[in-house]
Scaffold this active site. Structure first.
Site, PDB file in Angstrom:
ATOM      1  N   GLU A 118       0.739  -1.159   0.020  1.00  0.00           N
ATOM      2  CA  GLU A 118       0.044   0.084  -0.123  1.00  0.00           C
ATOM      3  C   GLU A 118       0.950   1.282   0.046  1.00  0.00           C
ATOM      4  O   GLU A 118       2.217   1.143   0.325  1.00  0.00           O
ATOM      5  CB  GLU A 118      -1.007  -0.001   1.174  1.00  0.00           C
ATOM      6  CG  GLU A 118      -0.148   0.062   2.658  1.00  0.00           C
ATOM      7  CD  GLU A 118      -0.836   0.752   3.737  1.00  0.00           C
ATOM      8  OE1 GLU A 118      -1.197   1.943   3.354  1.00  0.00           O
ATOM      9  OE2 GLU A 118      -0.995  -0.006   4.775  1.00  0.00           O
ATOM     10  N   LYS A 152      -3.533  -1.571  15.830  1.00  0.00           N
ATOM     11  CA  LYS A 152      -3.101  -0.516  16.702  1.00  0.00           C
ATOM     12  C   LYS A 152      -4.087  -0.617  17.681  1.00  0.00           C
ATOM     13  O   LYS A 152      -5.038  -0.406  17.488  1.00  0.00           O
ATOM     14  CB  LYS A 152      -2.770   0.766  16.381  1.00  0.00           C
ATOM     15  CG  LYS A 152      -1.370   0.749  15.601  1.00  0.00           C
ATOM     16  CD  LYS A 152      -0.915   2.470  15.487  1.00  0.00           C
ATOM     17  CE  LYS A 152       0.560   2.176  14.879  1.00  0.00           C
ATOM     18  NZ  LYS A 152       0.406   2.551  13.192  1.00  0.00           N
TER      19      LYS A 152
HETATM   20  N1  PSU Z   1      -2.830   1.696  10.883  1.00  0.00           N
HETATM   21  C1  PSU Z   1      -1.265   1.781  10.953  1.00  0.00           C
HETATM   22  N2  PSU Z   1      -0.571   2.651   9.896  1.00  0.00           N
HETATM   23  C2  PSU Z   1      -1.228   3.183   8.880  1.00  0.00           C
HETATM   24  C3  PSU Z   1      -2.631   2.874   8.772  1.00  0.00           C
HETATM   25  C4  PSU Z   1      -3.183   2.240   9.646  1.00  0.00           C
HETATM   26  O1  PSU Z   1      -0.806   1.370  11.963  1.00  0.00           O
HETATM   27  O2  PSU Z   1      -0.446   3.592   7.779  1.00  0.00           O
HETATM   28  C5  PSU Z   1      -3.207   3.321   7.402  1.00  0.00           C
HETATM   29  C6  PSU Z   1      -3.507   2.196   6.449  1.00  0.00           C
HETATM   30  O3  PSU Z   1      -3.267   2.636   5.150  1.00  0.00           O
HETATM   31  C7  PSU Z   1      -4.898   1.636   6.759  1.00  0.00           C
HETATM   32  C8  PSU Z   1      -5.558   3.399   6.923  1.00  0.00           C
HETATM   33  O4  PSU Z   1      -5.782   1.146   5.563  1.00  0.00           O
HETATM   34  O5  PSU Z   1      -4.458   4.022   7.696  1.00  0.00           O
HETATM   35  C9  PSU Z   1      -6.760   3.308   7.740  1.00  0.00           C
HETATM   36  O6  PSU Z   1      -7.465   4.709   7.691  1.00  0.00           O
HETATM   37  P1  PSU Z   1      -8.771   4.636   8.420  1.00  0.00           P
HETATM   38  O7  PSU Z   1      -8.804   4.277   9.907  1.00  0.00           O
HETATM   39  O8  PSU Z   1      -9.115   6.010   8.206  1.00  0.00           O
HETATM   40  O9  PSU Z   1      -9.810   3.636   7.586  1.00  0.00           O
END
Ligand code: PSU
Ligand code: MN
Length: 311
Positions: free
Chosen positions: A29, A163
């Site tokens: 990603e 996390k």
């Molecule tokens: N969690 C992490 N590092 C990240 C992300 C999530 O520890 O970089 C990023 C990933 O790309 C994940 C996105 O798909 O954040 C999720 O965002 P949201 O919570 O807005 O869906």
């Protein structure tokens, strides 16, 4: 030759050739590059991750939207450009068409990377951590689109769990409801990114070979959703639970005080955790991504080899 399976997306010649020959490919990603890590560690991480995957004899395919065009398999110059570029949109499933229409640069999340990997024909995707059900989602309804994507798109996502900025218990409940298997690679515990255990169990503890078999079984039976393949951070790189959880709580309070909401919340928390830990979280973050890259590449190789045997 560049195979355009779908003229709206570009698949690099290297990735295209590997897929056509049935050789293993791992998707990566780009939100982690543009919004997850600071410059210049983001570039170092993206390059080293690709290098580790290649060392396993597997082709890496970093995915992003460049000037309105989804690209599967960025070359080194494109990775560098993305890592340096400002004003890169965070692109989840709903944003893909919008960013293409406006010709912008977009960094793909787990959700949109899964989607584009699947369009290209890639079954294994390596990342750091997945999005999930946020704490207090009962009020905010903030559930990452990553979970909904896992519910509908047939890609295995290798990650170090989620996390604890999230409600991990509710995240696992949501995945169960959606029929998404949660595999622990050589572990019984669902990992919590910086630590090896979240206190919640996985659905099954499997070896890499067994995980590859589970993927074949899952999809050849006609199931159409993804799998979570959880790979804990190496023990010598893990952070102390009470230490990192204290920092996460503080970051969550800061987000609350500043009224951060919606798609901004995850990048805000990631940046704040990094600041508060004085870079210790960054070192752990890099270590777990590299471990995921190696194990994910091995999984892709095992999956491709089994496909040849059973095919
Ligand atoms: N969690 C992490 N590092 C990240 C992300 C999530 O520890 O970089 C990023 C990933 O790309 C994940 C996105 O798909 O954040 C999720 O965002 P949201 O919570 O807005 O869906
Ligand atoms: Mn959200």
């Amino acid at each position: 030759m560049c195979r355009l399976k779908n003229s709206w997306i570009e698949i690099s010649p290297e990735v295209s050739a590997a897929l056509q020959a049935g050789r293993p490919v791992v998707a990566l990603e780009s939100t982690i590059i543009s919004h997850g890590l600071p410059w210049p560690e983001n570039l170092e991480m993206a390059r080293q991750t690709e290098r580790l995957i290649r060392e396993q004899g597997v082709v890496p395919a970093t995915i992003a939207i460049l000037a309105g065009r989804p690209v599967v398999g960025l070359n080194d110059g494109q990775i560098e450009q993305l890592a340096k570029q400002r004003d890169v949109a965070k692109v989840s499933r709903r944003d893909i068409g919008l960013i293409m229409a406006t010709g912008r640069f977009g960094a793909t999340t787990v959700a949109s990377t899964m989607l584009l990997a699947q369009v290209a024909g890639i079954r294994v995707f390596v990342t750091g951590g997945i999005g999930g059900v946020h704490r207090h989602a009962q009020q905010t309804m903030d559930v990452s689109a990553d979970l909904q994507e896992l519910a509908r798109t047939p890609v295995a996502v290798v990650c170090a769990g989620a996390k604890s900025i999230l409600d991990i218990g509710l995240t696992l409940e949501y995945l169960e409801t959606q029929g998404v298997p949660v595999v622990g690679l050589d572990t019984d515990d669902f990992p919590a990114f910086y630590t090896r255990s979240s206190g919640f169990p996985v659905d099954a503890r499997l070896t890499i070979q067994q995980a590859a078999t589970a993927m074949h079984a899952h999809w050849e039976l006609g199931l159409t959703n993804g799998l979570v393949v959880a790979n804990p951070i190496p023990a010598d790189q893990a952070l102390e639970e009470s230490y990192i959880n204290g920092i996460i709580e503080e970051a969550l309070r800061a987000a609350d005080d500043q009224g951060i909401k919606g798609k901004a919340i995850t990048p805000f928390l990631l940046a704040r955790i990094k600041e508060l830990s004085g870079g210790r979280s960054l070192a752990a973050n890099l270590a777990l991504v590299y471990h995921n890259a190696i194990q994910g590449a091995r999984l892709a190789a095992a999956y491709a080899a089994e496909g040849v045997r059973s095919g």
